[in-house]
Write an enzyme that holds these catalytic residues in place. Structure first.
Site, short mmCIF file in Angstrom:
data_model
loop_
_atom_site.label_atom_id
_atom_site.label_comp_id
_atom_site.label_asym_id
_atom_site.label_seq_id
_atom_site.Cartn_x
_atom_site.Cartn_y
_atom_site.Cartn_z
N HIS A 215 46.28 9.90 31.11
CA HIS A 215 44.95 9.86 30.52
C HIS A 215 44.20 11.10 30.96
CE1 HIS A 215 40.81 8.40 29.89
NE2 HIS A 215 41.31 7.43 29.14
N ASP B 33 46.88 5.48 38.91
CA ASP B 33 45.88 5.06 37.93
C ASP B 33 46.32 3.69 37.40
OD1 ASP B 33 44.36 4.53 35.69
OD2 ASP B 33 44.78 6.42 34.68
N GLN C 114 45.36 0.11 33.40
CA GLN C 114 46.02 -0.75 32.42
C GLN C 114 46.97 -1.76 33.07
OE1 GLN C 114 45.12 -0.76 29.35
NE2 GLN C 114 43.97 1.16 29.25
N LYS D 155 37.69 -3.08 31.98
CA LYS D 155 38.96 -3.45 31.36
C LYS D 155 39.50 -4.77 31.91
CE LYS D 155 40.28 1.42 30.71
NZ LYS D 155 40.08 1.55 29.27
N CYS E 157 42.57 9.41 24.47
CA CYS E 157 42.42 10.26 25.66
C CYS E 157 43.76 10.69 26.23
CB CYS E 157 41.58 9.56 26.72
SG CYS E 157 39.87 9.29 26.24
#
Length: 420
Positions: A128, A205, A208, A231, A374
């Protein structure tokens, strides 16, 4: 998970989300844009309202009753996040506005003060932009060199190539856990172990993954991990950075001001210990408390149950997409149980532009994402200008997938009749 179990779970949670109980253009809302942001349950909305109605006050700075209540709730939410990701200590959880700010915190407080010319940072081509641009800026300022792990033929993390990039010059590996475009699940525990063998630090990261599957930062052994609250059923404007205590304590402050100080003199200051050293100014108090409420909500359902349910949805989504010959999905295919892939599908449909497709589906009440998500370098890598993306969460159903597929088929046929 059986169909009966699926219906029980779906029935149990959907009533908790007021926004899902509406029509869009006269059609029941089908919200398939969860990788961009999730919807918020009543428990989270009520936590926000309760703070502002009952005990709105600044934290840490007052001895009156309202300040005490606010501080207890704010710090209590930190404890909930600590348990949620299995951090060893509560001080290892730093509140940030979002994952982007958390990555920038590490980039500036650690990267700018540690990296030297010739030091190497390993990223991937699937990152991202939030896990790419900060390191570009750091590399420009410090003389560090960026290297990128490529994709396999199945559009996954190429671990063999990654190993070939590691060397005694590697200082940092910063990698996404789950790609928001490819849906691949990267082997972060193995990635971390390999990086540590050459003395490099690792940032994950987890935007998700934290909302969708159990996370254990101690088992992962990463040095830092970032996530965004919005999220995972929490409000916007709140996220967190996990960092190993000894790593965080060795980093200088990122922002200066109130809250992050111990003592201030006209010509110098001393700083608070972690976590407050990295939390300058009045924080997002209500949002942090609501993040704690979101953690409570997800934990009450059970992250194992959420993962299993979403895997079942994923298998069904890809099964139905495979019925449409015009559809090309990106990333690996899930197995028959839906494992090995996130609950999302990025796809193209031949000559139909994703933005046109998204507009048509919106008229049917279906919200999907269209664009580069992104991940512009990744889209260049897979030779796609943009993609459409349907992303699911635990409040979605197979019936909604059927509605989506029927509308997608109609849209493809419509554009085929117009431009064919």
């Amino acid at each position: 998970m059986t169909l009966a179990q699926e219906r029980t779970l779906a029935t149990k949670v959907r009533a908790d989300f007021p926004i899902l109980q509406q029509d869009i253009h006269g059609k029941p809302l089908v919200y398939f844009d969860n990788a961009a942001t999730s919807q918020k349950p009543l428990a989270v909305l009520n936590a926000l309202e309760d703070y502002y109605k009952r005990y709105n006050s600044n934290v840490h700075r007052g001895v009156h009753t309202l300040s005490g209540l606010a501080t207890d709730a704010y710090e209590g939410a930190r404890d909930k996040v600590q348990r949620f990701v299995n951090a060893a200590q509560r001080e290892e959880i730093i509140y940030t506005r979002n994952a982007s700010e958390a990555i920038n915190l590490v980039a500036y407080a650690w990267g700018m003060n540690t990296l030297q010319p010739g030091d190497e940072i390993i990223l991937t081509v699937m990152e991202h932009h939030s896990n790419l641009i900060p390191w570009q800026l750091v590399a420009q300022k410090t003389g560090a060199v960026l290297k990128f792990v490529r994709l396999t033929e199945t559009e996954e993390f190429d671990f063999e190539h990654y190993q070939s990039l590691l060397s005694d010059k590697t200082r940092l590996v910063s990698v996404v856990h789950v790609s928001n475009t490819l849906g691949c699940i990267n082997p972060v525990t193995d990635i971390t172990a390999a990086a540590h063998r050459v003395g490099a630090k690792v940032l994950i990261d987890a935007c998700q993954s934290v909302p969708h599957t159990p996370i254990d930062v101690q088992a992962m052994d990463c040095d830092w991990l970032v996530a965004s609250g919005h999220k995972m059923c929490a409000p916007t404007g709140i996220g967190f950075l996990y960092g190993k205590k000894e790593v965080l304590r060795a980093m200088p402050p990122f922002l200066g001001g109130g809250e992050m100080i111990a003592d201030v003199f006209l010509d110098h200051a001393t700083y608070a210990d972690i976590p407050h050293k990295f939390e300058a100014g009045t924080p997002a108090i209500a949002e942090a408390i609501a993040l704690g409420a979101a953690v409570d909500y997800l934990s009450a359902i059970g992250m194992d149950k959420i993962h299993a349910y979403e895997a079942d949805l994923t298998a069904y989504l890809f099964q139905r997409l495979a019925e449409l010959p015009e559809v090309r999905t990106y990333g690996p295919q899930p197995d028959v149980r839906g494992e090995g892939h996130a609950a999302l599908a990025a796809f193209t449909t031949g000559a139909v532009h994703p933005h046109d497709l998204s507009t048509i589906l919106d008229q049917a009440g279906i919200a999907i994402r269209a664009g580069h998500h992104c991940t512009q370098p990744l889209h260049r890598e897979v030779k796609a200008q943009s993609t459409a993306r349907a992303s699911l969460y635990f409040y979605n159903t197979k019936e909604e997938i059927d509605t989506f597929i029927a509308s997608l088929k109609e849209a493809i046929e419509f554009f085929g009749s117009v431009f064919g």
